[in-house]
Design an enzyme around this catalytic site. Structure first.
Site, PDB file in Angstrom:
ATOM      1  N   GLU A 240      -3.319  11.745 100.029  1.00 53.45           N
ATOM      2  CA  GLU A 240      -2.844  10.357 100.020  1.00 53.45           C
ATOM      3  C   GLU A 240      -3.738   9.585  99.042  1.00 53.45           C
ATOM      4  OE1 GLU A 240      -0.605   8.072 101.480  1.00 53.45           O
ATOM      5  OE2 GLU A 240      -1.841   6.593 100.455  1.00 53.45           O
ATOM      6  N   CYS A 325      12.886   7.653 101.094  1.00 49.41           N
ATOM      7  CA  CYS A 325      13.422   6.313 101.370  1.00 49.41           C
ATOM      8  C   CYS A 325      14.329   5.863 100.235  1.00 49.41           C
ATOM      9  CB  CYS A 325      12.288   5.312 101.603  1.00 49.41           C
ATOM     10  SG  CYS A 325      11.127   5.241 100.234  1.00 49.41           S
ATOM     11  N   GLU A 359      16.896   6.024 104.905  1.00 52.62           N
ATOM     12  CA  GLU A 359      15.813   7.009 104.986  1.00 52.62           C
ATOM     13  C   GLU A 359      16.455   8.360 105.292  1.00 52.62           C
ATOM     14  OE1 GLU A 359      12.495   5.955 104.889  1.00 52.62           O
ATOM     15  OE2 GLU A 359      11.416   7.697 105.654  1.00 52.62           O
TER      16      GLU A 359
HETATM   17  C1  LIG Z   1       6.656   6.409 101.999  1.00 45.22           C
HETATM   18  S1  LIG Z   1       4.915   6.298 102.308  1.00 45.22           S
HETATM   19  C2  LIG Z   1       4.730   7.591 103.452  1.00 45.22           C
HETATM   20  C3  LIG Z   1       3.464   7.573 104.255  1.00 45.22           C
HETATM   21  C4  LIG Z   1       3.425   8.485 105.479  1.00 45.22           C
HETATM   22  N1  LIG Z   1       4.014   9.775 105.241  1.00 45.22           N
HETATM   23  C5  LIG Z   1       4.060   7.825 106.676  1.00 45.22           C
HETATM   24  O1  LIG Z   1       5.063   8.355 107.212  1.00 45.22           O
HETATM   25  O2  LIG Z   1       3.559   6.787 107.147  1.00 45.22           O
HETATM   26  C6  LIG Z   1       4.281   6.894 100.803  1.00 45.22           C
HETATM   27  C7  LIG Z   1       2.759   6.992 100.758  1.00 45.22           C
HETATM   28  O3  LIG Z   1       2.394   7.569  99.483  1.00 45.22           O
HETATM   29  C8  LIG Z   1       1.205   6.964  99.025  1.00 45.22           C
HETATM   30  N2  LIG Z   1       1.206   7.203  97.566  1.00 45.22           N
HETATM   31  C9  LIG Z   1       1.859   6.506  96.604  1.00 45.22           C
HETATM   32  N3  LIG Z   1       1.690   7.102  95.407  1.00 45.22           N
HETATM   33  C10 LIG Z   1       0.940   8.213  95.617  1.00 45.22           C
HETATM   34  C11 LIG Z   1       0.443   9.252  94.775  1.00 45.22           C
HETATM   35  N4  LIG Z   1       0.719   9.260  93.474  1.00 45.22           N
HETATM   36  N5  LIG Z   1      -0.294  10.236  95.326  1.00 45.22           N
HETATM   37  C12 LIG Z   1      -0.566  10.236  96.677  1.00 45.22           C
HETATM   38  N6  LIG Z   1      -0.123   9.283  97.516  1.00 45.22           N
HETATM   39  C13 LIG Z   1       0.621   8.286  96.996  1.00 45.22           C
HETATM   40  C14 LIG Z   1       1.306   5.527  99.486  1.00 45.22           C
HETATM   41  O4  LIG Z   1       0.018   4.949  99.573  1.00 45.22           O
HETATM   42  C15 LIG Z   1       1.991   5.681 100.855  1.00 45.22           C
HETATM   43  O5  LIG Z   1       1.049   5.806 101.890  1.00 45.22           O
END
Ligand SMILES: C[S@@+](CC[C@H](N)C(=O)[O-])C[C@H]1O[C@@H](n2cnc3c(N)ncnc32)[C@H](O)[C@@H]1O
Length: 367
Positions: A240, A325, A359
């Protein structure tokens, strides 16, 4: 759901359909978008159609000494004054009028208040008050009284300042396959907005794990999927980009007594480079990547989907669980994945009732 602001308030874009009609529309849209595929077993997980959102943000509209909650209008510019919103959960719904009255009568809390954010769990409520002025000591005193009066937590924000009165998170308890998992959910970090549908999503994923060894999880946030999935796997490596989410994720391991997860504060792109042995990272010094034997990858990217190089990288594993999403980027990525994977299960999770957002989750298995 009945709402007197339907058709005026920009928050709900699907307002003139019954819930049955809305779910039918969403299923048809997805089936049409993915009509070129055999989508395997298809399931739809519905939501309550009112009191389902655990987070909400309202603008504050001032008229002399009076304040109103505001939402962007559905058509045109400007703010629509509202008294209540039946899609926020019961905790937020119940406090909204009393809170408005309290803040209205307190010039320190009211003065140049720009917006109000709510983050609710089954156990607590956190309020963020955002100002267009500096936050002074007097504000902290008044915010503390507000906390005591309503039994909530309060944060004040103004340009580059975050004033935490007691704490900047809530603890939530989610139930998955008969187990309870506790989560620290931090203000300002990503979290799923619909608790009941989130539980259905977690249970769906857990129930579709077959022949598990180790799990590689991409975009893990604070460990929403990681906690319940850790019970299914020998070891988990989860990554993350957000530092604060990783801190919460490690805390969530402690409070759930989970010991087989390695959380990494790293972008997916960086981890892909490291696993392909293209680059070395100090953050990986303590982790023996070669000790993992990944049978499954779970990816839950933001709306943009997963980058092309990481997508290609994960195609070496046997099972991919893709939570999305954004059906458009899911379709783009599926066009590539489908060269080597077949869809076994496809599910829609209706997190965002009364909106066009969808979603989805797909379970893919190597052909
Ligand atoms: C749709 S959320 C999903 C979070 C988690 N799976 C949940 O169900 O709560 C996407 C997550 O990806 C992280 N994120 C965004 N870009 C990223 C990257 N390039 N590498 C790793 N994480 C990333 C964001 O900070 C966010 O927490």
């Amino acid at each position: 759901m009945e709402c007197k602001y339907f058709g005026e308030c920009g928050s709900c874009r699907l307002y003139d359909l019954s819930y049955d009609e809305e779910t039918k529309l969403k299923k048809e849209r997805i089936k049409e978008l993915f009509s070129g595929y055999d989508i395997g077993n298809f399931e739809f997980f519905s939501s309550r159609d009112e009191y389902y959102r655990n987070r909400a943000e309202f603008r504050v509209w001032h008229e002399r000494d009076r304040i109103y909650y505001g939402m962007h209008k559905l058509v045109g510019k400007g703010i629509l004054k509202i008294e209540s919103c039946p899609k926020v959960d019961e905790n937020i719904y119940a406090i909204m009028p009393k809170l408005k009255e309290y803040i209205e009568a307190n010039s320190e809390l009211r003065n140049r208040l720009y917006s109000i954010e709510f983050l609710s769990s089954r156990e607590a409520l956190l309020l963020t008050l955002i100002y267009h002025r500096p936050i002074r000591n007097e504000w902290v005193n008044e915010a503390r009284k507000l906390e005591e009066k309503f039994g909530i937590f309060v944060i004040g924000r103004s340009k580059k300042i975050k004033e935490v009165v007691s704490q900047d998170f809530v603890i939530d308890a989610l139930h998955v396959e008969g187990m309870e998992y506790r989560y620290k959910i931090l203000e300002g970090s990503f979290s799923q907005p619909n608790t009941v549908v989130n539980e259905k999503m977690l249970s769906w994923v857990c129930s579709h794990i077959q022949n598990p060894k180790d799990l590689l999880e991409l975009y893990c946030g604070h460990g929403n999927f990681t906690m319940p999935l850790s019970r299914k796997f020998r070891k988990v490596l989860a990554t993350e980009i957000s530092k604060s989410s990783i801190k919460s994720a490690n805390y969530n391991c402690e409070i759930n007594g989970v010991k087989n997860i390695e959380f990494l504060r790293m972008s997916v792109e960086e981890l892909t480079s490291a696993m392909k042995k293209e680059r070395e990272f100090n953050r990986l010094k303590e982790i023996d990547l070669d000790s993992f034997d990944f049978s499954h990858v779970l990816t839950d990217p933001p709306r943009a989907g997963i980058d092309a190089k990481s997508l290609e990288f994960i195609m070496q594993f046997e099972n991919i669980i893709y939570i999305s999403c954004n059906p458009e980027t899911l379709k783009r990525d599926l066009d590539i994945l489908s060269r080597e994977f077949k869809i076994v299960d496809f599910a829609l999770f209706d997190q965002f009732v009364h909106t066009n957002h969808i979603e989805s989750g797909i379970i893919l298995r190597k052909i």
